[in-house]
Design a protein around this motif. Structure first.
Motif, PDB file in Angstrom:
ATOM      1  N   ALA A  65       0.965   4.401  -3.789  1.00  0.00           N
ATOM      2  CA  ALA A  65       0.315   3.092  -3.864  1.00  0.00           C
ATOM      3  C   ALA A  65       1.100   2.056  -3.072  1.00  0.00           C
ATOM      4  O   ALA A  65       0.522   1.192  -2.398  1.00  0.00           O
ATOM      5  N   ASN A  66       2.425   2.137  -3.137  1.00  0.00           N
ATOM      6  CA  ASN A  66       3.258   1.195  -2.394  1.00  0.00           C
ATOM      7  C   ASN A  66       3.085   1.370  -0.888  1.00  0.00           C
ATOM      8  O   ASN A  66       2.986   0.378  -0.144  1.00  0.00           O
ATOM      9  N   LEU A  67       3.033   2.632  -0.431  1.00  0.00           N
ATOM     10  CA  LEU A  67       2.820   2.876   0.995  1.00  0.00           C
ATOM     11  C   LEU A  67       1.456   2.351   1.425  1.00  0.00           C
ATOM     12  O   LEU A  67       1.320   1.749   2.499  1.00  0.00           O
ATOM     13  N   ASP A  68       0.439   2.556   0.594  1.00  0.00           N
ATOM     14  CA  ASP A  68      -0.901   2.058   0.925  1.00  0.00           C
ATOM     15  C   ASP A  68      -0.906   0.543   1.099  1.00  0.00           C
ATOM     16  O   ASP A  68      -1.618   0.008   1.960  1.00  0.00           O
ATOM     17  N   ARG A  69      -0.123  -0.149   0.295  1.00  0.00           N
ATOM     18  CA  ARG A  69      -0.040  -1.611   0.431  1.00  0.00           C
ATOM     19  C   ARG A  69       0.564  -1.998   1.775  1.00  0.00           C
ATOM     20  O   ARG A  69       0.125  -2.941   2.433  1.00  0.00           O
ATOM     21  N   ALA A  70       1.610  -1.267   2.186  1.00  0.00           N
ATOM     22  CA  ALA A  70       2.238  -1.553   3.480  1.00  0.00           C
ATOM     23  C   ALA A  70       1.269  -1.279   4.625  1.00  0.00           C
ATOM     24  O   ALA A  70       1.192  -2.055   5.588  1.00  0.00           O
ATOM     25  N   VAL A  71       0.533  -0.176   4.521  1.00  0.00           N
ATOM     26  CA  VAL A  71      -0.451   0.177   5.559  1.00  0.00           C
ATOM     27  C   VAL A  71      -1.527  -0.903   5.663  1.00  0.00           C
ATOM     28  O   VAL A  71      -1.919  -1.312   6.763  1.00  0.00           O
ATOM     29  N   ALA A  72      -2.010  -1.381   4.516  1.00  0.00           N
ATOM     30  CA  ALA A  72      -3.063  -2.404   4.512  1.00  0.00           C
ATOM     31  C   ALA A  72      -2.564  -3.733   5.069  1.00  0.00           C
ATOM     32  O   ALA A  72      -3.292  -4.432   5.789  1.00  0.00           O
ATOM     33  N   ALA A  73      -1.305  -4.080   4.763  1.00  0.00           N
ATOM     34  CA  ALA A  73      -0.775  -5.381   5.182  1.00  0.00           C
ATOM     35  C   ALA A  73      -0.296  -5.382   6.631  1.00  0.00           C
ATOM     36  O   ALA A  73      -0.388  -6.409   7.319  1.00  0.00           O
ATOM     37  N   THR A  85      10.143   1.434   3.989  1.00  0.00           N
ATOM     38  CA  THR A  85       8.689   1.286   3.820  1.00  0.00           C
ATOM     39  C   THR A  85       8.323   0.273   2.740  1.00  0.00           C
ATOM     40  O   THR A  85       7.244  -0.330   2.809  1.00  0.00           O
ATOM     41  N   THR A  86       9.192   0.060   1.750  1.00  0.00           N
ATOM     42  CA  THR A  86       8.899  -0.968   0.742  1.00  0.00           C
ATOM     43  C   THR A  86       8.959  -2.368   1.341  1.00  0.00           C
ATOM     44  O   THR A  86       8.510  -3.331   0.716  1.00  0.00           O
ATOM     45  N   TYR A 142      16.017  -7.181   4.101  1.00  0.00           N
ATOM     46  CA  TYR A 142      15.023  -6.581   4.994  1.00  0.00           C
ATOM     47  C   TYR A 142      13.701  -7.354   4.979  1.00  0.00           C
ATOM     48  O   TYR A 142      13.257  -7.850   3.932  1.00  0.00           O
ATOM     49  N   THR A 143      13.075  -7.390   6.153  1.00  0.00           N
ATOM     50  CA  THR A 143      11.717  -7.904   6.335  1.00  0.00           C
ATOM     51  C   THR A 143      10.994  -6.914   7.247  1.00  0.00           C
ATOM     52  O   THR A 143      11.623  -5.976   7.775  1.00  0.00           O
ATOM     53  N   PRO A 144       9.691  -7.096   7.498  1.00  0.00           N
ATOM     54  CA  PRO A 144       8.998  -6.191   8.420  1.00  0.00           C
ATOM     55  C   PRO A 144       9.589  -6.193   9.837  1.00  0.00           C
ATOM     56  O   PRO A 144       9.326  -5.268  10.608  1.00  0.00           O
TER      57      PRO A 144
END
Length: 545
Positions: free
Chosen positions: A23-31, A247-248, A221-223
């Protein structure tokens, strides 16, 4: 002496993540769909978060189509590669438990782990360096009843799983993800004990997702961060502090090489403009000693993590001045605590970074207790470091007795490491209760090697200790008692006997043939006395601090 007790609780500016890894990875992918997620230097392959998420989902669905589901154990035996990372997230998405297998293992260790974890599917590299994984698997497979499938990375079987996943109904994955809970076990990492074979530390989504996240938080960390990860994925340093820490935060994972190589690491930092670099002190020492060090543009570096053993002051000074890692942090932990319990902060002094392992992590508690009484000791007094909180493992796989011994009734994980806490809450590791040898950053537990040596037909008894070594910190020495009439055993003969069965770093460098061992009046082996005698026997007195 301070009257304040050696106890600290970690403050936190953010809540714990109450979600699964998938679920956490999916959030990163969506954002951040178009942001770079993963770069593999050896092959030049790159994935954006959208592409990485798609690859993970396809492999997860492929595993599901092959019959792998929640709770099934999937082993991974490979050096660092993109497929390792894809497997890590894909197994998490369907609730399969990923079992990390050390790439240095040989048949003896592989067979034990496959059987103990009852691994259903093994994903492995065909070979790496001198390791012919495929051949070793062929040797061991007939003796492992649970093992149904072997998938070699890069093979038709791997491609077939991915293809099957791409053709599968995505709702299968949606349903699988919805059935998972953050407290479900998701990973088993084998960590040797002081007696017997390795124990499988079992970790949950909550354990490792939050630990990776909080490590990243303390590195700010940031993106925009790009993290170079030369430390092994099979260990928490690589897969938790590295992959999950990245990834978080929707940052970028950079794999410089399949195994540590100083030149490849420097090249990756320079070419990919990495902002963060991980390593044990010996890795940083090797990078700084690279003959072409000054030709690499490391100006992008800001932070990073050094862990595994204490950092020499001069090395830390060079990491800051020559590599530009002004915000480098020091971490301490153990596999059973996911792994990090303490970490220095950005802005801590050089002295705090070289003499301590920092302060307690967010959302965790630590305390130092008298090993004999269990009472919390005053600050400034040495005691056993204990950790409590979200990071403490689910337990040792199929080993409730060892679990109960490690985690007390109040939920404290006993590390068996001795430490001192100062008035500001900074912790310094001063020694270890465990009879452990640390060779070049690898934790080696003598009992496991002793058990193996007992399988030699001429060995009656064997005791393994660590002796000082300039290059690796410590080296292994075996004291061996032979059966009457046996031919004298040499290091070369012992090495030949162990090669292919024990990882190379576990094969003793020195042996000493003896008729008896130093013992206490109650019959316990005195390894401290053995070590003192060995230092003199080998002429290593000059290496002593």
């Amino acid at each position: 002496m301070s009257t304040e007790l050696s106890y600290a609780r970690g403050a936190a500016s953010t809540d714990l993540l109450d979600e699964t890894i998938g679920a956490n990875l999916d959030r990163a992918v969506a954002a951040y769909p178009d942001h770079e997620a993963l770069v593999e230097m050896a092959t030049g392959r790159r994935w954006t978060y959208r592409e990485f998420g798609s690859e993970v989902d396809a492999f997860a669905l492929g595993l599901s189509a092959a019959g792998i589901g929640k709770g099934d154990r999937v082993g991974i035996w490979a050096p660092n590669c993109a497929e390792w990372s894809i497997t890590q997230y894909a197994t998490a998405k369907i609730g399969a438990i990923l079992v990390n297998i050390n790439p240095a293992y040989r048949t003896h260790e592989l067979e034990y782990v496959l059987k103990q974890a009852e691994i259903t599917m093994l994903i492995a590299a065909p070979k790496f360096k001198t390791s012919d994984y495929a051949a070793m698997i062929t040797d061991v497979r007939p003796r492992v009843d649970s093992l149904k499938d072997v998938v070699l990375i890069g093979s038709q079987e791997w491609d077939g799983l991915v293809a099957a996943g791409r053709d599968a109904d995505p709702q299968t994955l949606t349903a699988a993800l919805a059935s998972l809970h953050p407290d479900d076990p998701i990973n088993i990492q084998y960590t040797s004990g002081t007696t017997g074979f390795p124990k499988g530390a079992t970790l949950s989504h909550r354990n490792i997702l939050n630990n990776g996240f909080n490590v990243g938080e303390l590195c700010d960390y940031t993106p925009d961060d790009r993290v170079c990860i030369p430390v092994p994925f099979y260990h928490c340093f690589g897969m938790v502090m590295g992959n999950l820490g990245v990834t978080t935060h929707a940052a970028t994972m950079v794999i410089p090489a399949a195994a540590f190589d100083p030149t490849a690491t420097l090249k990756a930092v320079a070419e990919e403009k990495c902002t963060s670099l991980y390593g044990v002190p010996t890795m940083f020492i090797a990078e700084l000693a690279d003959p072409n060090f000054d030709s690499y543009d490391l100006s992008s570096l800001r932070t990073g993590i050094m862990a595994g053993s204490p950092c020499p002051v001069e090395v830390m000074k060079q990491v800051v001045s020559r590599m530009g890692m002004t915000d480098v942090t020091i971490c301490y932990g153990m596999t059973e605590t996911s792994p990090v319990s303490t970490q220095t902060r950005v802005g801590d002094t050089l002295d705090q970074r070289v003499t301590t392992v920092g302060r307690v992590h967010p959302h965790l508690e630590i305390q130092l207790v008298d090993p004999a009484t269990g009472e919390v000791v005053p600050r400034g007094t040495a005691g056993e470091l204990c950790t409590r909180g979200y990071s403490v493992m689910v337990g040792y796989w199929n080993n409730p007795e060892k679990t109960a011994k490690a985690i007390d009734s109040d939920g404290w994980m006993h590390t068996e490491d001795l430490a001192v806490m100062d008035d500001e809450g900074y912790v310094a590791i001063t020694g270890r209760i465990k009879d452990m040898v640390i060779r070049g950053g690898e934790n080696i537990y003598p009992r496991e090697i002793e058990e193996f040596l007992y399988t030699h037909p001429d060995i009656v008894d064997a005791q393994v200790i660590g002796v000082p070594d300039e290059k690796f910190g410590e080296e292994l020495m075996a004291w061996i008692q032979l059966r009457p009439g046996a031919e004298p055993l040499t290091v070369d003969v012992l090495r030949e006997f162990a090669t292919g069965k024990l990882a190379r770093y576990k094969i003793p460098r020195y042996i000493h043939l003896t008729e008896e061992f130093p013992m206490t009046v109650t019959g316990k082996i005195r390894k401290v006395e053995m070590r003192d005698q060995s230092v003199k026997l080998l002429g290593l007195d000059t290496n002593e601090a």
